[in-house]
Design a protein around this motif. Structure first.
Motif, short mmCIF file in Angstrom:
data_model
loop_
_atom_site.label_atom_id
_atom_site.label_comp_id
_atom_site.label_asym_id
_atom_site.label_seq_id
_atom_site.Cartn_x
_atom_site.Cartn_y
_atom_site.Cartn_z
N GLU A 21 -1.76 -4.75 -1.30
CA GLU A 21 -2.48 -3.82 -1.94
C GLU A 21 -2.24 -4.16 -3.44
O GLU A 21 -1.12 -4.54 -3.85
N GLN A 22 -3.31 -3.78 -4.33
CA GLN A 22 -2.98 -3.83 -5.78
C GLN A 22 -3.23 -2.42 -6.45
O GLN A 22 -3.90 -2.50 -7.56
N VAL A 46 -13.40 -7.03 -8.88
CA VAL A 46 -12.89 -7.09 -7.31
C VAL A 46 -11.33 -6.88 -7.34
O VAL A 46 -10.59 -7.45 -8.29
N GLU A 47 -11.20 -5.94 -6.70
CA GLU A 47 -9.71 -5.30 -6.57
C GLU A 47 -9.53 -5.07 -5.22
O GLU A 47 -10.11 -4.42 -4.57
N ASN A 48 -7.95 -5.13 -4.92
CA ASN A 48 -7.31 -4.90 -3.70
C ASN A 48 -6.82 -3.42 -3.63
O ASN A 48 -5.86 -3.19 -3.47
N ASN A 49 -7.65 -2.49 -4.11
CA ASN A 49 -7.39 -1.13 -4.24
C ASN A 49 -8.64 -0.21 -4.16
O ASN A 49 -9.58 -0.87 -4.00
N PRO A 66 0.97 -1.19 -0.03
CA PRO A 66 0.07 -0.03 -0.14
C PRO A 66 0.91 1.46 -0.08
O PRO A 66 1.62 1.47 0.96
N GLY A 67 0.63 2.27 -0.68
CA GLY A 67 1.27 3.35 -1.07
C GLY A 67 0.33 4.40 -0.60
O GLY A 67 -0.80 3.95 -0.05
N PRO A 68 0.44 5.54 -0.72
CA PRO A 68 1.52 6.47 -1.58
C PRO A 68 2.70 6.43 -0.66
O PRO A 68 2.52 6.12 0.76
#
Lengths: 283, 569
Positions: free
Chosen positions: B308-309, B528-531, B297-299
């Motif tokens: 995170e994606q 479906v996304e990890n973001n 995970p960013g930023p």
């Protein structure tokens, strides 16, 4: 045997009188005298007037990014150490943008030959200050004079582990090609810093300026003596410029230490295929 | 049946080692595992946990809830008691605390055993491993032999001491809780299985693909590729360079690749950001390169040890100017091995940078996979180096204009030739040009390379379930494959009308090939996304015009779950 003509590519676009002409000729002369051909070495270029030599010098070459001629040269050497590798860059290129690579390459004693066109100014971007400029030097990007003191590339190289450190002057073709040959004959990281007038943008560090301030190291200087080499290097701050091999020592090169089998270049080694054994680590 | 085992304790006390040993032993006994570690970005202090789901059939994500909780301290119980049920076994030290009613208590007096056998606190792990194996109906065969190999150099005394701690933990359960044993880890026959995480899978794939040079600068969660390949170097002959920064990393690798050696680099988002200018260099000089990008995970520094994606669009657009690149996002360990190998082939065939994406979840979670398929593939696999040649006729042109856009690439050293790979726009022979005609020729030549990729090498998403019949279709990419596989199984049990599409070839995308998959407008399509932005959805729309409005997004640093996905079915 290859001739100067074999190494000659396009006609250079450097300004008339630019020190790069001399440097370009010295490099070609050295390569011919050492018996190389354009097919027998790899060269990397940075970006700047020096980097533009990519079109003027025939060789297997990678004209990469500003500041990055050293890492690309390191990669080439690790992949195929059978070929000599030379990085050609400018002072802003190598000591500014690529400064971090420079000092770590000295530490690693990578077997690459680094030839720096040190003109103390940014020529290709039309006259901003370089990290080698004297304190107070006025330029387009420092109209009131540069605040920083100049970088001292020779001392930096010596203290960070370079095993060959030399300086030459673009007005002395014979001396330059001798220094370049000595660098190629040295096994390990070799720096040849060439003082080079920029006739268009640097009105201070001119040919007469250097003529009055350069001097050749003679037999009284012992290149094995690190402290003495540092003293000579730091004469820069008194506007005195020793020419010759300031420092030379021997240490195992990076590829000799990094490779399992240094007898064969990485490129030509047999492929590893014991995949079953490797997978046993995960059982 | 699936069971989740969880161990928790203070960071710096060996939780990672204990968890991965438990996974290995379960796999050696014939079970399938999936595991995941949660830890703060600290070396000491803070709370670490390690979860392992075990099953008789392949498992692709963690099963929700905790069936066996190993509390190396009270905090573990306090933090995770909400995940317990009435059948959960809780291993605890009665001298430290006692769990509330409503779970099956398994008392193991860690402190007393340590005092009695004069062990250091870290030996709690060994006692816990012994107890865990007893709870699952295993014996100590594998663990005792692991100690023999692991501590061989330290001598017989260290081996027998470790074995003694494990036996004490094991005996405690047998003596006091024999009726609470879950017989999930009884020895079963199975073919060769390997337990590895995504980073190890990438490393293995790189070796298999004959990558000879790897360069990196450490950055979580990509660092273990560097350390794994470095550890293997003496065996494999690969040269591994830990360079001064990521700019040096990628430029060094491009130098090595120019010289003819398969090369790769790896990092996470921040380090990858530093490489971006040189990705563009790879594009114009057509020097092949494989770039491993493990997201977190960013930023900026973000949450370094979580998942995170969120770097997909960054990866796709990394580099100034217009040039070609391929982005792959393997979904699990097996795909990571096979697609890493493919990535090296694609890089050589199309002479482009290929980015292999992972994330903390895939990079650090271990999974057991059958080795058979990998072994079969490797038996016949030969690296495809495309148009790489060792010699050429005099007058060779590195950037010769060809129908497929791919020019023969000569390994430097051929005595008949020389050429430059030029970061400036160039003529066919490599010399710099600013001619309008030559510029267009080279831009079009490079662009044509992707026609070949989309025709021959682009792979459609993997479909799980019956796409024709399904009322709801979930779309994901990269590490979401694991949770999709498990969700499909749950959906079947529940009789839900769903299907899943998992993309591993995420860029470029073929509109022509993908449109038919989204043609039925009566279906509900859910991304479906990890973001937090649905980046693959944006990319899909940009590349194909296909627009997906409904989304299941998770961006708290934790992986997606079966429950959260199926709640939308």
């Amino acid at each position: 045997m290859a001739t100067l003509q074999d190494f000659t590519g396009y006609a250079p676009t450097w300004c008339p009188g630019c020190g790069d002409w001399g440097i370009g000729m010295a490099i070609k002369t050295a390569l011919v005298e050492m018996g190389f051909t354009p097919s027998s070495l790899m060269v990397t270029f940075g970006i700047g007037c020096s980097g533009n030599m990519n079109d003027f010098l025939n060789a297997y070459a990678l004209h990469g990014l500003h500041g990055r001629s050293i890492p690309t040269a390191i990669g080439m050497k690790l992949a195929n150490h059978a070929l000599p590798v030379c990085a050609i860059a400018g002072d802003g290129d190598c000591y500014g943008e690529g400064g971090n690579h420079f000092l770590h390459a000295c530490r690693g004693n990578h077997d690459i030959k680094v030839i720096i066109h040190d003109n103390r100014v940014y020529g290709l971007t039309t006259g901003q200050v370089a990290p080698t400029a004297d304190k107070g030097y006025p330029s387009k990007s420092t109209p009131s004079g540069i605040i920083e003191v100049p970088i001292d590339p020779l001392s930096l190289a010596i203290t960070q582990g370079a095993t060959f450190v030399a300086q030459s002057f673009a007005g002395d073709l014979k001396h330059m090609s001798e220094m370049i040959k000595a660098a190629f004959n040295h096994k390990g990281f070799a720096l040849v810093n060439i003082l080079q007038p920029c006739v268009t943008f640097n009105k201070k560090n001119t040919y007469p300026y250097y003529m009055q301030r350069v001097y050749k190291l003679d037999g009284t200087h012992n290149p094995q003596d690190k402290i003495s080499a540092l003293q000579r290097a730091m004469e820069l701050h008194e506007e005195k410029f020793p020419l010759g091999i300031l420092y030379e020592t021997t240490r195992k090169t990076y590829h000799e230490e990094a490779m399992n089998n240094v007898a064969t270049p990485l490129l030509s080694q047999a492929r590893y295929t014991d995949f079953e054994a490797l997978s046993d680590e995960f059982v | 049946m699936k069971y989740t085992w969880k161990i928790g304790g203070e960071a710096g006390f060996g939780i990672l080692t204990t968890g991965s040993l438990f996974s290995k032993i379960a796999s050696r006994r014939g079970s399938y595992i999936f595991d995941f570690i949660e830890y703060p970005s600290l070396i000491r202090g803070g709370h670490n946990t390690y979860d392992v789901t075990i099953s008789d059939t392949p498992v692709h994500s963690l099963k929700e809830g905790v069936d066996v909780l190993i509390c190396l301290n009270k905090e573990t119980y306090v933090l995770h008691k909400s995940k317990l049920s009435s059948t959960s076994r809780v291993v605890y030290d009665p001298d430290e605390f006692t769990p509330e009613e409503g779970v099956i208590r398994v008392a193991v007096p860690f402190t007393k055993i340590l005092a009695e056998l004069k062990g250091q606190v870290i030996m709690k792990n060994t006692i816990a491993l012994g107890a865990s194996l007893a709870i699952f109906g295993a014996d100590l065969t594998e663990l005792l032999s692991i100690f023999e190999t692991q501590f061989k150099k330290k001598g017989a005394e260290v081996i027998s001491m470790n074995q003694e701690f494990a036996k004490r933990g094991f005996d405690m359960v047998i003596q006091n809780n024999i009726k609470d044993i879950i017989p999930a880890l009884q020895k079963k026959e199975s073919g060769k299985k390997i337990v590895l995480n995504g980073n190890e899978a990438f490393s293995y794939g790189a070796v298999a693909a004959d990558c000879r040079f790897y360069c990196a600068y450490p950055m979580t969660p990509a660092s273990t590729v560097l350390t794994t390949l470095a550890a293997w170097g003496k065996k494999t002959g690969m040269v591994v360079r830990h360079a001064e920064d990521e700019i040096s990393v990628i430029n060094t690798a491009l130098g090595a690749s120019f010289a003819g050696v398969r090369s790769a680099v790896g990092s996470s988002g921040g380090g990858f950001a530093l490489m971006v200018e040189a990705i563009s260099l790879s594009g114009i000089t057509e020097i092949p390169l494989v770039i491993f990008l493990s997201q977190r995970p960013g930023p900026a520094t973000g949450m370094p040890t979580w998942t995170e994606q969120a770097d997909l669009l960054f990866a796709v657009h990394a580099g100034h100017g217009e040039f070609q690149k391929i982005v792959l996002a393997p979904g699990d360990q097996e795909e990571m091995i096979l697609q890493t190998i493919k990535a090296f082939d694609l890089a050589d065939v199309y002479q482009v940078p290929v980015i292999v994406m992972s994330d903390m979840l895939l990079s650090e979670a271990h999974k057991s996979i059958s080795f058979e398929k990998i072994a079969d593939f490797l038996k016949t696999y030969k690296p495809n180096r495309g148009k790489l040649v060792a010699t050429a006729e005099h007058g060779y042109k590195r950037f010769a204009v060809t129908d497929d856009g791919i020019s023969p690439r000569l390994i430097p050293g051929d005595p008949n030739n020389f050429y430059q790979a030029n970061s400036y726009e160039h003529l066919e022979d490599g010399h710099t040009t600013e001619s309008d005609i030559e510029r267009i020729k080279q831009v079009n030549k490079r662009a044509r390379k992707m026609n070949g990729y989309l025709t021959s090498d682009f792979i459609l998403p993997t479909v799980l379930g019956d796409l024709k019949q399904a009322k709801t279709v979930f779309i994901g990419w990269g590490s979401t494959k694991g949770v999709f596989l498990d969700a499909e199984e749950t959906a079947k049990e529940k009789g839900l009308s769903v299907a899943f599409m998992h993309f591993s070839h995420v860029y470029p995308l073929s509109k022509e090939k993908l449109s038919p998959l989204f043609a039925d407008t009566t279906k509900k399509y859910i991304l479906v996304e990890n973001n937090s932005e649905g980046q693959f959805g944006k990319l899909l729309r940009m590349e194909t015009g296909i627009s997906i409005e409904k989304k299941v997004l998770r961006y708290d640093g934790r992986p997606l779950t079966v429950e959260a996905i199926l709640a939308e079915a």
